[in-house]
Design a protein around this motif. Sequence first.
Motif, PDB file in Angstrom:
ATOM      1  N   ALA A 133       0.696  -1.318  -0.062  1.00 56.59           N
ATOM      2  CA  ALA A 133      -0.018  -0.119   0.027  1.00 56.59           C
ATOM      3  C   ALA A 133       0.720   1.317  -0.632  1.00 56.59           C
ATOM      4  N   GLY A 134       0.920   2.023  -0.927  1.00 54.74           N
ATOM      5  CA  GLY A 134       1.149   3.498  -0.667  1.00 54.74           C
ATOM      6  C   GLY A 134       0.406   4.097  -0.636  1.00 54.74           C
ATOM      7  N   PRO A 135       1.108   5.892  -0.420  1.00 54.48           N
ATOM      8  CA  PRO A 135       0.819   7.049   0.174  1.00 54.48           C
ATOM      9  C   PRO A 135      -0.264   7.397  -0.511  1.00 54.48           C
ATOM     10  N   THR A 136      -0.585   7.261  -1.739  1.00 54.54           N
ATOM     11  CA  THR A 136      -1.771   7.299  -2.986  1.00 54.54           C
ATOM     12  C   THR A 136      -2.582   6.903  -2.454  1.00 54.54           C
ATOM     13  N   ARG A 137      -3.772   7.436  -3.537  1.00 52.41           N
ATOM     14  CA  ARG A 137      -5.196   6.960  -3.228  1.00 52.41           C
ATOM     15  C   ARG A 137      -5.327   6.205  -4.297  1.00 52.41           C
ATOM     16  N   GLY A 138      -6.290   5.748  -3.828  1.00 53.77           N
ATOM     17  CA  GLY A 138      -6.506   3.670  -5.261  1.00 53.77           C
ATOM     18  C   GLY A 138      -7.667   4.381  -5.781  1.00 53.77           C
ATOM     19  N   ALA A 139      -7.599   4.363  -6.734  1.00 55.05           N
ATOM     20  CA  ALA A 139      -9.208   4.309  -7.295  1.00 55.05           C
ATOM     21  C   ALA A 139     -10.027   2.979  -7.078  1.00 55.05           C
ATOM     22  N   GLY A 140     -10.161   1.952  -6.369  1.00 53.35           N
ATOM     23  CA  GLY A 140     -10.554   1.174  -6.662  1.00 53.35           C
ATOM     24  C   GLY A 140     -11.804   1.459  -5.502  1.00 53.35           C
ATOM     25  N   PRO A 141     -11.136   1.608  -3.960  1.00 58.02           N
ATOM     26  CA  PRO A 141     -11.527   2.648  -2.837  1.00 58.02           C
ATOM     27  C   PRO A 141     -12.971   3.198  -3.755  1.00 58.02           C
ATOM     28  N   ILE A 142     -12.315   4.568  -4.577  1.00 60.82           N
ATOM     29  CA  ILE A 142     -13.048   5.657  -4.877  1.00 60.82           C
ATOM     30  C   ILE A 142     -14.208   5.124  -6.005  1.00 60.82           C
ATOM     31  N   GLY A 143     -14.300   4.080  -7.030  1.00 58.22           N
ATOM     32  CA  GLY A 143     -15.222   3.780  -7.533  1.00 58.22           C
ATOM     33  C   GLY A 143     -16.107   2.863  -6.770  1.00 58.22           C
TER      34      GLY A 143
END
Length: 546
Positions: free
Chosen positions: A120-130
Motif C-alpha cells: 500500500a502506498g501513500p497515494t489514493r487508490g481508484a478501487g475504493p473511490i470507484g
Amino acid sequence: MPGGRLRRRPSGLGAGLLGGAFAAGLGLGAFAVLVMALWISSPYPDSGPGGALHVAAALWLLAHGVELVRTETLSGVPAPVGVTPLLLLALPMGLVRRAARDAVDDAEAAPRAGGPTRGAGPTRGAGPIGAAWAGVVLGYAAVGAAGAAYASSGALRPAWVWALVCVPLLAGAVAGAGVWSASGRPGGPPPAWLGGGLGPGTRARLMTAGRAAGAGAAVLVGGGGILVVVSLAWHGGAARDALLQLTDVWSGRCAVLLLCLALLPNVAVWAAAYALGPGFSLGAAQVTAPLSTTPPDPLLPPFPLLAAVPGGGAPVEWAAGAVPLAAGATLGWCAGAAARADRGAPWSRGRTCATTVLASVLCGLLLAALTALSSGRLGNAALAHVGPVWWQVGGAVVAWTVAVGVPVALGVRGTPDSEKKGAPGPDKKGARSPEKKGRRHVDRAHGARRPHEEGRRVSRSGRRVPRRRNRPTRVAKPGSPSSRKTARSDPGVEPYDFVPFDPTGSPWHDDTSRETRWAALRRATSAEDSPDRIRPDRTRPDRIRP
C-alpha cells in the motif's frame, strides 16, 4: 483474534450505500416537512396526511426532472406536469455531493484503521473511490425507486421511464463531482474518450473556452434575473392583484410565494431567452418575444409571475438586448485575456478566434441544457410546451457571442510586437539572428568590447559611455573681463594668475602630518565614547536621552 475483536469501518461500497440511502431519505424528509407544514396551516385541506405525503414524494421526484401525471382533472384526461422548479434541485444535489465526499473519506480511512497493508502506498487508490461512487448511486437510486412506488398511488403519479432514468443519472453526475472534490481535484490527463490524447496546449485551450463559456452563461442567466425583477417592479400592481385573487388566507399566499420563489431560476432562463430573441411560449399560439406585437393572452391564469409577462413589442423592451451584448463581451474578454496572458507562446489571431468560437458553442450548449430543463409540458393541447425551445436558444447564444465576442477578444488580445507594422521579422533585412543575439549578449555580459570600441568605457548593461574630452582649465588673466566681473561680484576675491608654490609646506605623507591625523582621530573617538554625549532614544525616535 488474540488481541480482541477490532472494530472495522465499512468498506467503500458499504459506506456509499449507506450514504446514498441516507441522502435520499433526508431529501424526502425535508420535502415532507415542508408539505406537511403547508397542509397543517391550510384551512381547507383536500385530503388527509397520506395525500400530503404522496404529494411530498411526487415533488421530490419532480425536483430530479421526473415528469408527473396529474390524474384528477376537470376533463378526466390525465395531464402531464413536466416543468421542473430549478430551485428545488439544489437540495438533492447538495445532499448527494456530501454523501459522496463522506463515502470517499470512510473508504480511505478503512485501510488506515486496519493497519498498513503490504504494497500500500501513500497515494489514493481508484478501487475504493470507484466503489464509494457506485455505492452512493445505488443507494440513492434504491430509495428513489421506493419513493416512486409510493407516489404512484397518489394524485401526482410519476412516469416510470423518467424515474428510472433521471434519478440515477442525476445522482451519478453529482456523486462524480463529489468524489472528484474529495480526491483533491486531481488534474491528471483525462481518459481517451474525454480527449486524453490531446496535447497540453489543446487541453489548455479547452479549459480557457470552458471558463469563458461559464462566464458568458452566468451573465446571461444573471441578466435574465435582473429583467425579471425589473418587469415585476414595472407590473407590480398586476402581480399583487393576481396574488390576492388566488387565495384569501395567509397560508395560501405563503404557498404561492414559495412556488414563485422555486420558479425564479426558470423565469430567469426564460427572460434570457426573451433577451436573445427567440422568446418563450405560454401556449400553442402565444409566443412572447421582443419583436412580437401580440399582447399577452387574457385567458392566462392569475399568477404573479405571469402578470409580469411583457407584450406589445414596445421600443423600451428592446433594451433587453443589452443582456446578450454583455454576455458576448464577457466571453470575448475572458478569451482575449487568456491569449494576452500567455507570454510563453503568444496566441495568433486565428487561435484567439477559434477559442472564442469554441467558447460560444459551449455556452450555447449550456444554455440549451438549462432551457430544456426549465421548460416542459403542463397539459395536452395548448399547454403541450411551455417555455423557450432549447435549440432556438442555443443557436441564438452562439450567434450573439460569436458576433460580439470575437472582436472583443481580438481587441483585448492586442497586437504583439512581432505583428506590429514595420517590425523586422526573421526574414527581413536588418533582423538579427538568434546566434548573433546570443553572442552579443554574452560579449556584453563578460565585458568584451568590439574593435571599434577599444579605449571606450562600457557600463555593466553593455551600453557605451560617452567619451569625455580632457579640456584644459581656463584661468582668467588679470585685467580680463571675466576677472573684473569676479572682482565686482565678490570683493574678497582677488584675481590671480596661478597659485604660488610653498616650499616650506610639509607633504601629507611625512611624520608631522601623520601624527596630526592620528590625533584628530583620537579626539573624535573620545568624543563618541564620552558619557555626556547626547544619544537618541531608540524606543522613541522623537526623543533624545543623555
